[in-house]
Motif scaffolding. Structure first.
Motif, PDB file in Angstrom:
ATOM      1  N   GLU A 238       0.830  -1.206   0.000  1.00 22.52           N
ATOM      2  CA  GLU A 238       0.000   0.000   0.000  1.00 22.52           C
ATOM      3  C   GLU A 238       0.867   1.260   0.000  1.00 22.52           C
ATOM      4  O   GLU A 238       0.624   2.204  -0.762  1.00 22.52           O
ATOM      5  CB  GLU A 238      -0.905   0.016   1.233  1.00 22.52           C
ATOM      6  CG  GLU A 238      -2.027  -1.006   1.222  1.00 22.52           C
ATOM      7  CD  GLU A 238      -2.866  -0.912   2.482  1.00 22.52           C
ATOM      8  OE1 GLU A 238      -2.762   0.126   3.185  1.00 22.52           O
ATOM      9  OE2 GLU A 238      -3.602  -1.867   2.790  1.00 22.52           O
ATOM     10  N   LEU A 239       1.877   1.275   0.858  1.00 20.19           N
ATOM     11  CA  LEU A 239       2.714   2.464   0.976  1.00 20.19           C
ATOM     12  C   LEU A 239       3.605   2.641  -0.250  1.00 20.19           C
ATOM     13  O   LEU A 239       3.847   3.770  -0.698  1.00 20.19           O
ATOM     14  CB  LEU A 239       3.561   2.370   2.246  1.00 20.19           C
ATOM     15  CG  LEU A 239       2.780   2.331   3.561  1.00 20.19           C
ATOM     16  CD1 LEU A 239       3.715   2.369   4.752  1.00 20.19           C
ATOM     17  CD2 LEU A 239       1.784   3.488   3.648  1.00 20.19           C
ATOM     18  N   GLU A 242       1.773   4.325  -3.031  1.00 17.41           N
ATOM     19  CA  GLU A 242       1.678   5.776  -2.858  1.00 17.41           C
ATOM     20  C   GLU A 242       2.973   6.454  -3.265  1.00 17.41           C
ATOM     21  O   GLU A 242       2.958   7.524  -3.891  1.00 17.41           O
ATOM     22  CB  GLU A 242       1.360   6.109  -1.398  1.00 17.41           C
ATOM     23  CG  GLU A 242       1.297   7.602  -1.154  1.00 17.41           C
ATOM     24  CD  GLU A 242       0.618   7.944   0.166  1.00 17.41           C
ATOM     25  OE1 GLU A 242       0.817   9.067   0.646  1.00 17.41           O
ATOM     26  OE2 GLU A 242      -0.098   7.089   0.691  1.00 17.41           O
ATOM     27  N   HIS A 246       3.465   9.314  -6.563  1.00 16.65           N
ATOM     28  CA  HIS A 246       3.753  10.712  -6.226  1.00 16.65           C
ATOM     29  C   HIS A 246       4.478  11.409  -7.374  1.00 16.65           C
ATOM     30  O   HIS A 246       5.427  10.879  -7.947  1.00 16.65           O
ATOM     31  CB  HIS A 246       4.618  10.781  -4.966  1.00 16.65           C
ATOM     32  CG  HIS A 246       5.124  12.164  -4.670  1.00 16.65           C
ATOM     33  ND1 HIS A 246       4.290  13.237  -4.484  1.00 16.65           N
ATOM     34  CD2 HIS A 246       6.398  12.641  -4.545  1.00 16.65           C
ATOM     35  CE1 HIS A 246       5.008  14.311  -4.239  1.00 16.65           C
ATOM     36  NE2 HIS A 246       6.284  13.981  -4.279  1.00 16.65           N
ATOM     37  N   ILE A 255       2.799  12.079   5.526  1.00 23.92           N
ATOM     38  CA  ILE A 255       3.396  10.797   5.882  1.00 23.92           C
ATOM     39  C   ILE A 255       2.295   9.814   6.266  1.00 23.92           C
ATOM     40  O   ILE A 255       1.383  10.149   7.024  1.00 23.92           O
ATOM     41  CB  ILE A 255       4.392  10.971   7.042  1.00 23.92           C
ATOM     42  CG1 ILE A 255       5.596  11.793   6.577  1.00 23.92           C
ATOM     43  CG2 ILE A 255       4.858   9.623   7.585  1.00 23.92           C
ATOM     44  CD1 ILE A 255       6.562  12.130   7.689  1.00 23.92           C
ATOM     45  N   GLN A 256       2.384   8.616   5.721  1.00 22.79           N
ATOM     46  CA  GLN A 256       1.432   7.551   6.038  1.00 22.79           C
ATOM     47  C   GLN A 256       2.128   6.512   6.918  1.00 22.79           C
ATOM     48  O   GLN A 256       3.277   6.138   6.661  1.00 22.79           O
ATOM     49  CB  GLN A 256       0.923   6.886   4.762  1.00 22.79           C
ATOM     50  CG  GLN A 256       0.175   7.834   3.833  1.00 22.79           C
ATOM     51  CD  GLN A 256      -1.117   8.320   4.452  1.00 22.79           C
ATOM     52  OE1 GLN A 256      -1.835   7.545   5.091  1.00 22.79           O
ATOM     53  NE2 GLN A 256      -1.422   9.598   4.271  1.00 22.79           N
ATOM     54  N   ILE A 257       1.446   6.054   7.965  1.00 23.82           N
ATOM     55  CA  ILE A 257       2.035   5.100   8.909  1.00 23.82           C
ATOM     56  C   ILE A 257       1.113   3.897   9.050  1.00 23.82           C
ATOM     57  O   ILE A 257      -0.104   4.038   9.156  1.00 23.82           O
ATOM     58  CB  ILE A 257       2.272   5.751  10.291  1.00 23.82           C
ATOM     59  CG1 ILE A 257       3.223   6.949  10.169  1.00 23.82           C
ATOM     60  CG2 ILE A 257       2.848   4.735  11.276  1.00 23.82           C
ATOM     61  CD1 ILE A 257       3.449   7.684  11.484  1.00 23.82           C
ATOM     62  N   ARG A 258       1.700   2.719   9.029  1.00 22.07           N
ATOM     63  CA  ARG A 258       0.979   1.475   9.289  1.00 22.07           C
ATOM     64  C   ARG A 258       1.785   0.679  10.320  1.00 22.07           C
ATOM     65  O   ARG A 258       3.005   0.779  10.372  1.00 22.07           O
ATOM     66  CB  ARG A 258       0.842   0.622   8.019  1.00 22.07           C
ATOM     67  CG  ARG A 258       0.232   1.341   6.833  1.00 22.07           C
ATOM     68  CD  ARG A 258      -1.267   1.485   6.968  1.00 22.07           C
ATOM     69  NE  ARG A 258      -1.849   1.981   5.732  1.00 22.07           N
ATOM     70  CZ  ARG A 258      -1.928   3.263   5.400  1.00 22.07           C
ATOM     71  NH1 ARG A 258      -1.466   4.176   6.246  1.00 22.07           N
ATOM     72  NH2 ARG A 258      -2.455   3.634   4.249  1.00 22.07           N
ATOM     73  N   ARG A 275       6.330   3.392   7.463  1.00 18.40           N
ATOM     74  CA  ARG A 275       5.928   4.767   7.182  1.00 18.40           C
ATOM     75  C   ARG A 275       6.581   5.252   5.890  1.00 18.40           C
ATOM     76  O   ARG A 275       7.689   4.839   5.552  1.00 18.40           O
ATOM     77  CB  ARG A 275       6.292   5.694   8.331  1.00 18.40           C
ATOM     78  CG  ARG A 275       7.790   5.952   8.518  1.00 18.40           C
ATOM     79  CD  ARG A 275       8.053   6.797   9.735  1.00 18.40           C
ATOM     80  NE  ARG A 275       7.727   6.045  10.947  1.00 18.40           N
ATOM     81  CZ  ARG A 275       7.589   6.607  12.135  1.00 18.40           C
ATOM     82  NH1 ARG A 275       7.741   7.898  12.287  1.00 18.40           N
ATOM     83  NH2 ARG A 275       7.307   5.862  13.199  1.00 18.40           N
ATOM     84  N   THR A 276       5.879   6.109   5.156  1.00 17.45           N
ATOM     85  CA  THR A 276       6.489   6.748   3.996  1.00 17.45           C
ATOM     86  C   THR A 276       7.405   7.865   4.482  1.00 17.45           C
ATOM     87  O   THR A 276       7.094   8.561   5.465  1.00 17.45           O
ATOM     88  CB  THR A 276       5.411   7.339   3.066  1.00 17.45           C
ATOM     89  OG1 THR A 276       4.546   8.209   3.827  1.00 17.45           O
ATOM     90  CG2 THR A 276       4.581   6.237   2.426  1.00 17.45           C
TER      91      THR A 276
END
Length: 377
Positions: A238-239, A242, A246, A255-258, A275-276
């Motif tokens: 998923e990350l 993204e 971009h 920033i995306q966090i899982r 995280r991105t």
């Protein structure tokens, strides 16, 4: 006799080193090359994934000549672009005539229709970490093409381009390494691994290397990192998607966090935090792609000395101390009873006495006590 040092073309050759290190200067150098050789000069940089980077030639400028390279066929029937990217010898000029003869005229209808029957020169000038830089010269329509008298200069040109691009690539790689190391410092404890959009490990903390060696967590045999727990690997996908989507010309997204908990083969728990991360502003480097930072946090091991200390300080029996130790290690009473080969009733009796002697009111409090004692050893 004119000496090589007096050749007026030397100034053009010398200017190439600056032009490939500062892509904004390349268009001027391309115009001068074209004027000298009688055509339009292009320089294309391709990444390891075969993507045109647009560093020296904008996507708009590259559209038609790259369509031409895709449509052209070699003697074996494969795409000329594929040949240049994968098989052509470096700095070897390939001169072609009637470049558009196999292309549907409809493709060239409009402002580029004058390219029909043009001549050209192609050369792969440098291999750049899985990709290539390709030089292309399209001669003016109606001209005889590159003359034999220009071959010596053309070879010098290709050699200078190759050397200049190699130096420019080394500088960019150095700056990219700095960017990646700064991205890596954004983790907040634990072992960290930095992944690019191709799933390649590009930077790790010292502990990250050890984490990769743990066969039950990661697999890198394909050259691309796979996280063995499938649910965690899907979060990574998923990350990465993204990151791939971009637009580098725009500001970095939020920033995306899982995160995910995982039980290892030995029963110990670990936590993945993904995280991105994006380039650090202000660093003297060209914009780079985003990455995914993977942090692995593992429950600390409990020293066997803590088991002995628990027994002596709180007056536990040897059997009670062993049960407390294994329970804290596994977090599972059932697994502990199976490991120690004792019945559930006996285990519950031991656990009740452990709670009475230590003052712990639950398995969680017992674990916290064990951890505090273990930290002293």
């Amino acid at each position: 006799m004119t000496q090589p040092d007096d050749d007026p073309r030397d100034a053009l050759i010398d200017s190439l080193y600056a032009a490939v290190n500062a892509p904004a200067m390349w268009p001027d150098a391309a115009v001068r090359i074209g004027a000298e050789l009688g055509g339009t000069a292009y320089l294309f940089e391709f990444s390891a994934g075969g993507r045109h980077t647009g560093r020296y030639c904008s996507p708009e400028q590259a559209l038609v000549p790259l369509q031409l390279l895709v449509a052209l066929k070699t003697a074996s029937g494969r795409s000329m672009l594929g040949f240049m990217l994968n098989e052509a010898e470096l700095q070897t000029p390939y001169c072609k005539q009637a470049l558009t003869s196999q292309i549907d005229d409809l493709l060239w209808a409009g402002p580029h229709s004058d390219l029909v029957q043009t001549h050209g020169l192609l050369a792969a000038v440098r291999a750049n970490g899985g990709g290539r830089d390709i030089f292309m010269l399209l001669s003016m329509p109606g001209s005889p093409g590159l003359s034999a008298a220009n071959f010596p200069f053309t070879r010098r040109l290709l050699q200078a381009l190759g050397q200049g691009l190699e130096l420019a690539g080394q500088r960019r790689n150095h700056m990219l390494d700095l960017q990646r190391q700064r991205m890596l410092t954004r983790h907040d404890g634990g072992n960290a691994i930095l992944i690019d959009e191709m799933r390649r490990v590009v930077a790790t903390t010292p502990g990250g290397i050890e984490a990769l060696a743990a066969a039950d967590l990661f697999d890198t045999r394909s050259g691309r990192l796979q996280i063995v727990p499938k649910d965690v690997d899907e979060l990574l996908d998923e990350l990465l998607e993204e990151v791939r989507q971009h637009d580098r010309s725009g500001p970095p997204p939020a920033i995306q966090i899982r995160d995910s908990l995982h039980s290892r083969f030995d029963g110990a728990l670990c936590r993945f935090v993904l995280r991105t991360v994006w380039p650090v502003p202000g660093l003297d480097a060209e914009p780079s792609d985003g990455h995914v930072l993977i942090t692995l946090r593992e429950a600390p091991a409990i020293s066997r000395d803590a088991r002995d200390a628990l027994q002596s300080v709180f007056g536990l029996s040897k059997s009670e101390a062993r049960l407390a130790y294994y329970l804290a290690m596994t977090g599972s009473l059932t697994e502990t009873l199976e490991t120690l080969c004792i019945t559930r009733n006996t285990g519950k009796t031991h656990l009740r006495r452990i709670f009475e002697k230590t003052g712990a009111g639950s398995q969680t409090e017992l674990y916290q006590l064990m951890f505090r004692i273990s930290a002293l050893y």
